[in-house]
Write an enzyme that holds these catalytic residues in place. Structure first.
Site: not given
Ligand code: PEP
Ligand code: MG
Length: 587
Positions: A457-458, A300, A468, A505, A434, A193, A336
């Site tokens: 990312n997830d 987000r 992560r 994304c 994800e 974050h 989202r």
């Molecule tokens: C992801 O998980 O790739 C994503 C875009 O969402 P976030 O990074 O906000 O978890």
């Molecule tokens: Mg995510």
């Protein structure tokens, strides 16, 4: 002391500044027994510390209000009220009367309160744990004579580099772009974050330095290179000159690339790849539109909650969503729903879960807190009147979650109708892919989902079982692992076969080398951080879709992420002559 500290590049840009060290952690307290005659003095010392903490909080609140706004500053109101709490003060004073030193007395009471709040059944109570921790740190620091702690006393133009273990929401809302030139943190990774936020704020940042706060003493001059992830401590004039030259070159390169903003992202064999932007803060939307993005692929919304004491109401959310729609006139804007929890925003996240990333997060929390969720859904349905809004659900693992959301949407429509408010009925509803469950069983969502968006990312963390946000595992976080590539490929194939749009994304899409791989896997929509729009367009315009397909095929059939990277790199080299510009952010 080592002069070069290496971390993870989190937000590009090179800055030279002075270290502003911020230890925002509960200090260690030793048990001190006081004599009876010391008790009045100790009580006085405690009361003076509380009074000082209140004065400090008042100025922090005023500052946050100036930089972040009144709602964000409200978090400090809550903390001020807590300091007035009769129960805390009575209990601390009772311990002091039992000959316990003020620091220990306060420490014990706060630990107890934090535990009590953390175990509460009420989410609102659990949300306050972060505030209690802030107070715990603040008052103890005063009692122990540890000096000023907030980044608030930096003057505009201070050119400070904020070095801290982690950025909490209450620290984040105080960040003043005029005085803080760079951010360096011990914890975090490129997809955590703090990194996402630094990129949104356009502040160069290096994260995952592990122990920068203990290596630096404060006040050193630093070069922070957010593009390579390096910090140079007390650099020589020659080193500063070198980095300044590099910064200039980066700026020129970006200016050059800006020329690509307006061009279409079409491969040499005529395949159009839609490049959209990720928007975290509504204020970023204008700049994102100027970057040449064809809409927003991911907003987000949890960033609206950042540092807040209470959730934003329907009216406020509606205004923020409309603000994002405006600059994207007619283009899709994918919003989202709240993804709170995990490492995201402890205001609604629940730091005391044993496994927050496997915990009560995102759609799970929203469905359980349906009243809160419906406020957001109503705001979205109303905002959709002003543009091409699409609603995206995070961390979905089962079709039931989508069905339940549809039911809530129906209820929201009835409620809006009863209120006589204008709204749009047929707002497309999409599912984030994800988790491995969602990717493997992507076909199970076809009945309810109108589009997909792959959150790599997830997806990477859950597929590879690599947290992560854990800097110690950063080298094991490899999006090019064949398992991840196969899940993406499967999602692309199923979507295509059923005529559904699918976008990527996650941060992977913003990395030119990986964007190349994604195109080859059949992805035709990428949503990237706004700064990466021209970088990604340059790659798209320099290769053919069939060439990308061949490269991706080789990557998917590799046995390791390294092999896959090699397959992609040598082909890109062949296409572009060199890969110097293929900036790799460390994923
Ligand atoms: C992801 O998980 O790739 C994503 C875009 O969402 P976030 O990074 O906000 O978890
Ligand atoms: Mg995510």
């Amino acid at each position: 002391m080592e002069r070069v500290l290496t971390g993870i590049p989190a937000s590009p840009g090179i800055v030279v500044g002075r270290v502003h060290l911020l230890h925002w952690e509960v200090p260690d307290v030793t048990h001190r027994i006081i004599a009876d005659e010391e008790i009045p003095e100790e009580l006085e010392r405690y009361r003076a510390a509380v009074a000082k903490a209140k004065t400090r909080l008042e100025s922090v609140r005023a500052r946050a209000e100036k930089h972040a706004g009144p709602e964000e500053a409200a978090i400090f109101e809550v903390q001020l009220h807590m300091l007035d709490d009769g129960d805390i003060n009575t209990r601390v004073e009772a311990y002091i009367h039992q000959n316990i030193g003020a620091e220990k007395a306060f420490d014990v009471v706060m630990l107890d309160w934090r535990q009590h709040f953390a175990r509460s059944a009420s989410p609102m109570m659990r949300e306050r744990v972060g505030d209690l921790t802030d107070l715990h740190i603040r008052v103890l620091s005063i009692l122990l004579g540890l000096g000023d702690h907030d980044p608030v006393d930096l003057t505009a133009g201070a050119n400070a580099i904020l070095v801290t273990h982690d950025l909490t929401p209450s620290l984040t809302v105080q960040i003043d772009r005029e005085s803080i030139a760079g951010i360096a943190t011990d914890s975090g990774t490129r997809t955590s974050h703090v990194a996402i936020l630094a990129r949104s704020l356009g502040i160069p940042a290096v994260v995952g330095l592990r122990d920068a706060t203990s290596r630096l003493r404060g006040d050193e001059v630093l070069v922070l290179d957010g593009s390579s992830g390096m910090l140079i401590v007390n650099p020589s004039d020659a080193e500063i000159a070198t980095f300044r030259r590099r910064a200039l070159m980066e700026a020129q390169d970006e200016a050059e690339l800006q020329k690509l903003a307006g061009v279409e992202a079409v491969t040499t064999d005529g395949v159009h790849i839609v490049v959209r932007a990720n928007v975290d803060l509504p204020d970023e939307a204008e700049a994102a539109a100027r970057s040449g993005a064809e809409g927003v692929g991911l907003m987000r919304t949890e960033f609206l909650v950042l540092g807040r004491a209470a959730m934003p109401d329907e009216e406020e959310q509606y205004d923020e969503y409309v603000k994002v729609l405006k600059p994207f006139d007619g283009h899709p804007v994918v919003i989202r729903t709240f993804d709170i929890g995990g490492d995201k925003l402890p205001v609604g996240g629940f730091p005391h879960e044993a496994n927050p990333f496997l915990g009560w997060r995102a759609i799970r929390m929203c469905l359980d807190e349906a009243d809160m969720f419906k406020v957001q859904l109503r705001a979205l349905l109303r905002a959709a009147v002003h543009g091409d809004v699409r609603i995206l659900l995070p961390l979905v693992v089962t079709l039931d979650e989508v069905r339940q959301t549809r039911q809530l949407l129906r209820e929201c429509m009835q409620e809006l109708e009863a209120r006589g408010v204008t709204f749009k009925r047929d707002v497309p509803l999409g599912v984030m892919i994800e988790t491995p469950a969602a990717a493997v069983a992507v076909d199970s969502f076809l009945e309810e989902a109108e589009f997909f968006s792959i959150g790599t990312n997830d997806l990477v963390q859950y597929t590879l079982a690599v947290d992560r946000g854990n800097a110690n595992l950063a080298s094991r976080y490899t999006p090019l692992h064949p398992a991840v590539l196969r899940l993406i490929q499967r999602t692309a194939e199923v979507s295509q076969a059923h005529g559904l749009e699918v976008c990527v994304c996650g941060e992977m899409a913003s990395e030119p080398l990986m964007a190349f791989a994604l195109m080859g896997l059949g992805i035709r929509q990428l949503s990237v951080n706004p700064r990466s729009v021209p970088f990604v367009k340059r790659i798209i315009r320099g290769v053919s879709a069939s060439f990308a397909r061949e490269a991706a095929e080789a990557a998917v059939n590799s046995r390791t992420a390294n092999e896959a990277r090699g397959e992609l790199e040598f082909r890109l080299k062949a296409a572009f002559g060199n890969v110097a510009f293929i900036r790799d952010g460390g994923l």
